[in-house]
Design a protein around this motif. Sequence first.
Motif, PDB file in Angstrom:
ATOM      1  N   PHE A  51      58.355  18.517  21.149  1.00 52.53           N
ATOM      2  CA  PHE A  51      57.065  19.175  20.915  1.00 52.53           C
ATOM      3  C   PHE A  51      56.005  18.162  20.487  1.00 52.53           C
ATOM      4  CE2 PHE A  51      59.447  23.289  20.066  1.00 52.53           C
ATOM      5  CZ  PHE A  51      58.918  23.950  21.159  1.00 52.53           C
ATOM      6  N   LEU A  52      56.387  17.251  19.600  1.00 52.24           N
ATOM      7  CA  LEU A  52      55.435  16.262  19.106  1.00 52.24           C
ATOM      8  C   LEU A  52      54.969  15.327  20.216  1.00 52.24           C
ATOM      9  CD1 LEU A  52      57.036  15.377  15.660  1.00 52.24           C
ATOM     10  CD2 LEU A  52      54.976  16.738  16.078  1.00 52.24           C
ATOM     11  N   VAL A  53      55.860  15.012  21.155  1.00 54.42           N
ATOM     12  CA  VAL A  53      55.482  14.177  22.298  1.00 54.42           C
ATOM     13  C   VAL A  53      54.413  14.877  23.128  1.00 54.42           C
ATOM     14  CG1 VAL A  53      56.273  13.180  24.480  1.00 54.42           C
ATOM     15  CG2 VAL A  53      57.676  12.940  22.426  1.00 54.42           C
ATOM     16  N   TYR A  54      54.634  16.156  23.416  1.00 53.28           N
ATOM     17  CA  TYR A  54      53.644  16.920  24.184  1.00 53.28           C
ATOM     18  C   TYR A  54      52.325  17.029  23.432  1.00 53.28           C
ATOM     19  CZ  TYR A  54      56.413  18.594  28.143  1.00 53.28           C
ATOM     20  OH  TYR A  54      57.138  18.673  29.308  1.00 53.28           O
ATOM     21  N   LEU A  55      52.400  17.273  22.115  1.00 54.55           N
ATOM     22  CA  LEU A  55      51.177  17.420  21.334  1.00 54.55           C
ATOM     23  C   LEU A  55      50.391  16.110  21.310  1.00 54.55           C
ATOM     24  CD1 LEU A  55      49.306  18.981  19.500  1.00 54.55           C
ATOM     25  CD2 LEU A  55      50.826  18.437  17.575  1.00 54.55           C
ATOM     26  N   THR A  56      51.088  14.995  21.151  1.00 52.54           N
ATOM     27  CA  THR A  56      50.417  13.687  21.150  1.00 52.54           C
ATOM     28  C   THR A  56      49.694  13.446  22.470  1.00 52.54           C
ATOM     29  OG1 THR A  56      52.074  12.768  19.645  1.00 52.54           O
ATOM     30  CG2 THR A  56      50.765  11.202  20.919  1.00 52.54           C
ATOM     31  N   ALA A  57      50.359  13.794  23.566  1.00 52.10           N
ATOM     32  CA  ALA A  57      49.739  13.626  24.879  1.00 52.10           C
ATOM     33  C   ALA A  57      48.506  14.513  25.020  1.00 52.10           C
ATOM     34  CB  ALA A  57      50.747  13.946  25.975  1.00 52.10           C
ATOM     35  N   ALA A  58      48.599  15.747  24.494  1.00 53.32           N
ATOM     36  CA  ALA A  58      47.464  16.673  24.587  1.00 53.32           C
ATOM     37  C   ALA A  58      46.269  16.150  23.789  1.00 53.32           C
ATOM     38  CB  ALA A  58      47.877  18.050  24.088  1.00 53.32           C
ATOM     39  N   VAL A  59      46.524  15.683  22.569  1.00 50.54           N
ATOM     40  CA  VAL A  59      45.445  15.181  21.722  1.00 50.54           C
ATOM     41  C   VAL A  59      44.846  13.906  22.312  1.00 50.54           C
ATOM     42  CG1 VAL A  59      44.904  14.229  19.444  1.00 50.54           C
ATOM     43  CG2 VAL A  59      46.389  16.236  19.639  1.00 50.54           C
ATOM     44  N   ALA A  60      45.674  13.119  22.990  1.00 45.64           N
ATOM     45  CA  ALA A  60      45.194  11.864  23.573  1.00 45.64           C
ATOM     46  C   ALA A  60      44.350  12.082  24.821  1.00 45.64           C
ATOM     47  CB  ALA A  60      46.378  10.954  23.897  1.00 45.64           C
ATOM     48  N   GLY A  61      44.296  13.304  25.313  1.00 47.20           N
ATOM     49  CA  GLY A  61      43.445  13.584  26.462  1.00 47.20           C
ATOM     50  C   GLY A  61      44.184  13.815  27.754  1.00 47.20           C
ATOM     51  N   ILE A  62      45.357  14.472  27.669  1.00 46.72           N
ATOM     52  CA  ILE A  62      46.148  14.703  28.872  1.00 46.72           C
ATOM     53  C   ILE A  62      45.400  15.573  29.883  1.00 46.72           C
ATOM     54  CG2 ILE A  62      47.289  16.777  27.981  1.00 46.72           C
ATOM     55  CD1 ILE A  62      49.830  15.895  29.374  1.00 46.72           C
ATOM     56  N   ALA A  63      44.460  16.388  29.375  1.00 48.48           N
ATOM     57  CA  ALA A  63      43.761  17.309  30.280  1.00 48.48           C
ATOM     58  C   ALA A  63      42.664  16.634  31.082  1.00 48.48           C
ATOM     59  CB  ALA A  63      43.167  18.474  29.478  1.00 48.48           C
ATOM     60  N   ASN A 124      61.299  21.088  29.906  1.00 53.03           N
ATOM     61  CA  ASN A 124      61.131  22.540  29.882  1.00 53.03           C
ATOM     62  C   ASN A 124      59.765  22.914  30.454  1.00 53.03           C
ATOM     63  OD1 ASN A 124      60.950  25.253  29.335  1.00 53.03           O
ATOM     64  ND2 ASN A 124      61.426  25.075  27.164  1.00 53.03           N
ATOM     65  N   PRO A 125      59.709  23.526  31.622  1.00 57.35           N
ATOM     66  CA  PRO A 125      58.409  23.876  32.233  1.00 57.35           C
ATOM     67  C   PRO A 125      57.552  24.784  31.363  1.00 57.35           C
ATOM     68  CG  PRO A 125      60.183  24.050  33.834  1.00 57.35           C
ATOM     69  CD  PRO A 125      60.841  23.882  32.498  1.00 57.35           C
ATOM     70  N   LYS A 126      58.187  25.641  30.558  1.00 59.99           N
ATOM     71  CA  LYS A 126      57.406  26.532  29.708  1.00 59.99           C
ATOM     72  C   LYS A 126      56.542  25.749  28.726  1.00 59.99           C
ATOM     73  CE  LYS A 126      60.305  29.303  27.753  1.00 59.99           C
ATOM     74  NZ  LYS A 126      60.722  30.398  26.856  1.00 59.99           N
ATOM     75  N   ILE A 127      57.084  24.664  28.177  1.00 62.29           N
ATOM     76  CA  ILE A 127      56.331  23.880  27.210  1.00 62.29           C
ATOM     77  C   ILE A 127      55.213  23.114  27.900  1.00 62.29           C
ATOM     78  CG2 ILE A 127      56.512  22.201  25.344  1.00 62.29           C
ATOM     79  CD1 ILE A 127      58.048  24.877  25.017  1.00 62.29           C
ATOM     80  N   ALA A 128      55.496  22.587  29.081  1.00 66.30           N
ATOM     81  CA  ALA A 128      54.443  21.910  29.844  1.00 66.30           C
ATOM     82  C   ALA A 128      53.304  22.876  30.147  1.00 66.30           C
ATOM     83  CB  ALA A 128      55.023  21.335  31.133  1.00 66.30           C
ATOM     84  N   ILE A 129      53.656  24.092  30.535  1.00 65.03           N
ATOM     85  CA  ILE A 129      52.639  25.109  30.819  1.00 65.03           C
ATOM     86  C   ILE A 129      51.814  25.399  29.575  1.00 65.03           C
ATOM     87  CG2 ILE A 129      52.305  27.554  31.381  1.00 65.03           C
ATOM     88  CD1 ILE A 129      54.881  27.293  33.101  1.00 65.03           C
ATOM     89  N   LEU A 130      52.485  25.497  28.432  1.00 59.91           N
ATOM     90  CA  LEU A 130      51.792  25.800  27.189  1.00 59.91           C
ATOM     91  C   LEU A 130      50.717  24.767  26.890  1.00 59.91           C
ATOM     92  CD1 LEU A 130      51.508  27.316  24.467  1.00 59.91           C
ATOM     93  CD2 LEU A 130      53.286  25.815  23.572  1.00 59.91           C
ATOM     94  N   TYR A 131      51.059  23.494  26.990  1.00 55.93           N
ATOM     95  CA  TYR A 131      50.121  22.440  26.603  1.00 55.93           C
ATOM     96  C   TYR A 131      49.087  22.139  27.685  1.00 55.93           C
ATOM     97  CZ  TYR A 131      52.465  21.498  22.235  1.00 55.93           C
ATOM     98  OH  TYR A 131      52.954  21.614  20.961  1.00 55.93           O
ATOM     99  N   VAL A 132      49.425  22.389  28.926  1.00 61.14           N
ATOM    100  CA  VAL A 132      48.480  22.103  30.011  1.00 61.14           C
ATOM    101  C   VAL A 132      47.569  23.285  30.304  1.00 61.14           C
ATOM    102  CG1 VAL A 132      48.291  21.595  32.472  1.00 61.14           C
ATOM    103  CG2 VAL A 132      49.920  20.340  31.074  1.00 61.14           C
ATOM    104  N   SER A 133      48.129  24.496  30.289  1.00 62.42           N
ATOM    105  CA  SER A 133      47.378  25.663  30.738  1.00 62.42           C
ATOM    106  C   SER A 133      46.914  26.582  29.612  1.00 62.42           C
ATOM    107  CB  SER A 133      48.222  26.484  31.719  1.00 62.42           C
ATOM    108  OG  SER A 133      48.577  25.716  32.844  1.00 62.42           O
ATOM    109  N   LEU A 134      47.720  26.760  28.580  1.00 63.44           N
ATOM    110  CA  LEU A 134      47.394  27.750  27.563  1.00 63.44           C
ATOM    111  C   LEU A 134      46.648  27.180  26.364  1.00 63.44           C
ATOM    112  CD1 LEU A 134      50.657  29.921  27.566  1.00 63.44           C
ATOM    113  CD2 LEU A 134      48.457  30.420  28.627  1.00 63.44           C
ATOM    114  N   LEU A 135      47.101  26.049  25.848  1.00 62.61           N
ATOM    115  CA  LEU A 135      46.451  25.474  24.669  1.00 62.61           C
ATOM    116  C   LEU A 135      44.949  25.244  24.862  1.00 62.61           C
ATOM    117  CD1 LEU A 135      47.019  24.404  21.773  1.00 62.61           C
ATOM    118  CD2 LEU A 135      47.313  22.140  22.789  1.00 62.61           C
ATOM    119  N   PRO A 136      44.504  24.681  26.006  1.00 59.59           N
ATOM    120  CA  PRO A 136      43.062  24.453  26.191  1.00 59.59           C
ATOM    121  C   PRO A 136      42.226  25.725  26.135  1.00 59.59           C
ATOM    122  CG  PRO A 136      44.309  23.170  27.777  1.00 59.59           C
ATOM    123  CD  PRO A 136      45.278  24.111  27.124  1.00 59.59           C
TER     124      PRO A 136
END
Length: 216
Positions: A51-63, A124-136
């Motif tokens: 989870f922390l890896v995904y969050l770090t990527a999101a905060v760093a500007g993955i979108a 886990n695709p669900k987590i990728a979806i969460l950070y790419v599609s839902l969190l924003p």
Amino acid sequence: MVTVGALVGIGLVALGLVLTPGPNMVYLVSRSVTQGRRAGLVSLLGVAVGFLVYLTAAVAGIATVFVLVPPLYTAVKLAGAAYLLWLAWRTLRPGGSSAFTPTPLPPDRPRRLFTMGLVTNLLNPKIAILYVSLLPQFVEPARGQVAVQSLLLGLTQIAVALTVNGLIVLTAGTVSTFLSSRPDWARAQRYVMGGVLAGLAVRIAADRSRAAVAMP
């Protein structure tokens, strides 16, 4: 900066996702039932790091890439919606199994338990979806500090996910035994999980918002 509504919203989304059957739940339940709670908690620690890896990527500007290439963002959302619909069908189809039906796993050492939990979550695709599609969708650029908003929202999601997954690890054996002896309850659990998955899939597919860039 982050509204209470946004925190509650991402918390509810996180709760819905963590309660639906997916790779994390299946692995944690199977590991806890076959090797004990300690093994389940070590595996959960690996999930937490994922989870922390995904969050770090999101905060760093993955979108950013999805802002620059909108069709790619749309493709990812539709692929995610299709995956959730497939999970819903697998759960609801005749003969489908509950996530609390454990898969036999050989005993593993703590290091491998941690690694498997980490890899399971990262893939886990669900987590990728969460950070790419839902969190924003819960980030409001007009409020400024988008990176901080993403961080707070992501930490809220992680807190919900780890709390629920921790309870699942601690009660997996009891719940598995309970459901195996009560087929009507197991069937109801499958229907609830499948319905939530299908609802999330429809929401993602119908959403027309654009990706938000996590910039300070």
